[in-house]
Design a protein around this motif. Structure first.
Motif, PDB file in Angstrom:
ATOM      1  N   CYS A  98       0.775  -1.209  -0.053  1.00  0.00           N
ATOM      2  CA  CYS A  98       0.049   0.131   0.003  1.00  0.00           C
ATOM      3  C   CYS A  98       0.899   1.317   0.020  1.00  0.00           C
ATOM      4  O   CYS A  98       0.443   2.169  -0.549  1.00  0.00           O
ATOM      5  N   GLN A  99       2.186   1.390   0.517  1.00  0.00           N
ATOM      6  CA  GLN A  99       2.945   2.268   0.450  1.00  0.00           C
ATOM      7  C   GLN A  99       3.818   2.619  -0.736  1.00  0.00           C
ATOM      8  O   GLN A  99       4.058   3.687  -0.823  1.00  0.00           O
ATOM      9  N   ALA A 100       3.900   1.338  -1.507  1.00  0.00           N
ATOM     10  CA  ALA A 100       5.067   1.536  -2.501  1.00  0.00           C
ATOM     11  C   ALA A 100       4.146   1.778  -3.721  1.00  0.00           C
ATOM     12  O   ALA A 100       4.578   2.717  -4.495  1.00  0.00           O
ATOM     13  N   VAL A 101       2.895   1.194  -4.221  1.00  0.00           N
ATOM     14  CA  VAL A 101       2.298   1.599  -5.382  1.00  0.00           C
ATOM     15  C   VAL A 101       0.673   1.614  -5.218  1.00  0.00           C
ATOM     16  O   VAL A 101       0.338   1.173  -4.042  1.00  0.00           O
ATOM     17  N   ILE A 102      -0.140   2.335  -6.105  1.00  0.00           N
ATOM     18  CA  ILE A 102      -1.302   2.192  -6.243  1.00  0.00           C
ATOM     19  C   ILE A 102      -1.782   0.799  -6.510  1.00  0.00           C
ATOM     20  O   ILE A 102      -1.367   0.426  -7.823  1.00  0.00           O
TER      21      ILE A 102
END
Length: 414
Positions: free
Chosen positions: A34-38
């Motif tokens: 969730c923090q890395a990509v949509i």
């Protein structure tokens, strides 16, 4: 997620235990991505389906109905789509605000200067005319700077470097030669954008949005947030919006109640318990007689508190607490009584725990054909509740002691 659930499936877990595992373990597994990509919506739907199936059936294979956004909020289950946007927003905030960060400096260097020079190295081998180079400068090199011009006021040194790259490529076809600058008037004639003016103009649009479009969610966040900090929780709550408040919120989710009692009470207030009346409507069973009294149809209102067994439990509890409150339905448990504040909260917590005890007695009558004694059921509820009150009181005393010793900013319990 499914590997964890296969380990837990062999154990007999209550709804409250499964809810705790969903919130603490399964949701934490998604934090990194969730923090890395949509995340794609299909992936989010699959993860929601896994959590939903485990919560209601204990496995990943059953198909159950979805939970509405309001009910998810009541169970404190994160909405993955909103959480994903809020956490990725923190990355964008770091890029636009924290200019001293080494990672942010690298982002600015790689995605502005190095990206432009990489494009020019590809074009350098080709024999391009001035007109072709001018077209590439206006269409490609200038578009590379669009995102950063809209995000932040670029340092003048960066703007000078980008102007030098474009100028060198236009006149010599490379990034290494040193040529004289172009005046603003000649730039305008060649339709080359002045980066400094473009930067101010595009950031000015952002300032205009902040000052004019007060209804925009992003602008509301800008007004409320401090530029020195970013709270994922606050942005998540802004995206989710405020749900409709219900009267029974404090009654069900009180810190004095037991977790398993909270979940069963929440199901009861939402009419989600698997009572016989609902099962008969879905043609799962043929009859819906109450397993305790065997007189009337089993509904939520009948179990709480119109059944003879539940009425006797409430009567004995009121006798113990010396109160005359009229309690015939679930809504009656929310009415204010004449007790003091602390005693009223304790009585409400006991009522919430009694809902779970009545439901357990109903299940025992349905499966074992045994109805427990009223006195034993109520006395057990009061004993468990008093133990919970003592533990809560000890925790509060530790918190107050720690505040007195170390100040309000350093204490054990949040």
């Amino acid at each position: 997620m499914t590997a964890r659930i296969r380990v837990w499936y062999a154990k007999s877990l209550s709804y409250a235990a499964r809810l705790q595992l969903v919130n603490s373990i399964l949701m934490s597994i998604t934090n990194y991505w969730c923090q890395a990509v949509i995340l794609p919506k299909k992936v989010i739907r699959q993860m929601n389906a896994i959590c939903r199936s485990f919560l209601w059936s204990g496995s990943t294979e059953s198909r159950t109905l979805g939970i509405s956004a309001r009910k998810k909020c009541a169970l404190k289950i994160r909405d993955l789509e909103s959480r994903n946007v809020a956490t990725v927003g923190k990355v964008a905030w770091h890029i636009s605000i924290l200019h001293e960060s080494l990672w942010v400096k690298w982002i600015h260097e790689v995605y502005t200067k190095d990206k432009m020079t990489a494009r020019i190295r590809v074009w350098y081998a080709k024999n391009l005319s001035y007109a072709a180079r001018l077209q590439l400068v206006n269409s490609i090199l200038m578009s590379i700077t669009n995102y950063w011009c809209q995000a932040v006021i670029l340092p003048k040194k960066v703007i000078r470097q980008m102007n030098a790259i474009c100028r060198s490529f236009l006149w010599s076809g490379s990034t290494e030669s040193r040529t004289l600058g172009i005046s603003a008037r000649k730039k305008c004639a060649l339709k080359i954008r002045d980066l400094e003016s473009r930067n101010v103009a595009t950031v000015g649009k952002v300032a205009w949005h902040i000052s004019i479009l007060h209804e925009s969610l992003w602008v509301k966040w800008i007004h409320e947030m401090n530029t020195l900090a970013y709270s994922i929780t606050k942005v998540y709550n802004d995206i989710r919006g405020g749900g409709n408040r219900v009267r029974w919120n404090h009654f069900v989710w009180s810190m004095l109640t037991i977790p398993r009692s909270r979940f069963i009470a929440w199901l009861a207030f939402n009419n989600r318990l698997k009572i016989k009346h609902r099962l008969k409507r879905t043609r799962t069973i043929d009859y819906d007689t109450c397993p305790i009294c065997e007189l009337e149809s089993e509904t939520v209102n009948h179990i709480f508190f119109q059944c003879r067994f539940s009425q006797e439990c409430v009567a004995y509890l009121k006798e113990r607490y010396e109160t005359n409150n009229k309690i015939e339905t679930l809504e009656d448990t929310l009415k204010r009584n004449q007790m003091g504040r602390h005693k009223r909260k304790q009585f409400e917590a006991i009522l919430c725990n009694l809902i779970y005890a009545i439901w357990s007695a109903r299940n025992e009558a349905a499966w074992s054909h045994k109805v427990p004694m009223v006195k034993l059921v109520v006395d057990n509820v009061i004993d468990i509740s008093e133990i919970k009150f003592k533990i809560r009181l000890q925790l509060l005393s530790l918190e107050l002691h720690d505040r007195c010793c170390f100040g309000p900013d350093h204490y054990i319990l949040g």
